[in-house]
Write a protein that holds these residues in place. Structure first.
Motif, PDB file in Angstrom:
ATOM      1  N   SER A 156      -4.818   6.072  -1.047  1.00 19.62           N
ATOM      2  CA  SER A 156      -4.109   5.024  -0.899  1.00 19.62           C
ATOM      3  C   SER A 156      -4.319   3.980  -1.921  1.00 19.62           C
ATOM      4  O   SER A 156      -5.385   3.613  -2.180  1.00 19.62           O
TER       5      SER A 156
ATOM      6  N   ASN B 135       0.749   5.523  -0.298  1.00 20.94           N
ATOM      7  CA  ASN B 135      -0.028   6.699   0.091  1.00 20.94           C
ATOM      8  C   ASN B 135       0.426   8.092  -0.738  1.00 20.94           C
ATOM      9  O   ASN B 135       1.364   8.375  -0.900  1.00 20.94           O
TER      10      ASN B 135
ATOM     11  N   GLN C 132      -0.811  12.331  -1.736  1.00 25.46           N
ATOM     12  CA  GLN C 132      -1.691  13.503  -1.232  1.00 25.46           C
ATOM     13  C   GLN C 132      -2.242  14.118  -2.499  1.00 25.46           C
ATOM     14  O   GLN C 132      -1.190  14.361  -3.443  1.00 25.46           O
TER      15      GLN C 132
ATOM     16  N   HIS D 227      -6.612  12.426   0.676  1.00 27.92           N
ATOM     17  CA  HIS D 227      -5.693  11.026   0.653  1.00 27.92           C
ATOM     18  C   HIS D 227      -6.133  10.300  -0.178  1.00 27.92           C
ATOM     19  O   HIS D 227      -7.076   9.975  -0.486  1.00 27.92           O
TER      20      HIS D 227
ATOM     21  N   THR E 253       0.881  -1.189  -0.157  1.00 26.94           N
ATOM     22  CA  THR E 253       0.114  -0.148  -0.012  1.00 26.94           C
ATOM     23  C   THR E 253       0.877   1.025  -0.026  1.00 26.94           C
ATOM     24  O   THR E 253       1.786   1.308   0.721  1.00 26.94           O
TER      25      THR E 253
END
Length: 70
Positions: free
Chosen positions: A44, A6, A8, A42, A4
């Motif tokens: 993911s 992440n 922005q 966000h 995973t």
């Protein structure tokens, strides 16, 4: 083993924005899950193997938004 990563994302403001990002990122080979929030910006991305950040960022760009790895 799932990975995973992440990011922005800037510029999203609604559910349609989320869906646009989700659709584009989901089309990347190996992606098994996408969680995106316009409220927090966000993103993911879960995949079968590590993804090239440039590929994910390009998919977000294709949806009309900007992303950076967080």
């Amino acid at each position: 083993m799932a990975t995973t990563t992440n990011y922005q994302v800037t510029g999203m403001s609604c559910g349609h924005c989320e869906q646009s990002v989700r659709t584009e990122v989901s089309e990347i080979d190996g992606v098994t899950g996408v969680d995106v929030s316009a409220q927090t910006g966000h993103l993911s991305v879960t995949s079968e193997q590590p993804l090239d950040d440039a590929v994910v960022i390009a998919a977000v760009d294709e949806a009309g938004y900007a992303a950076v790895r967080s």
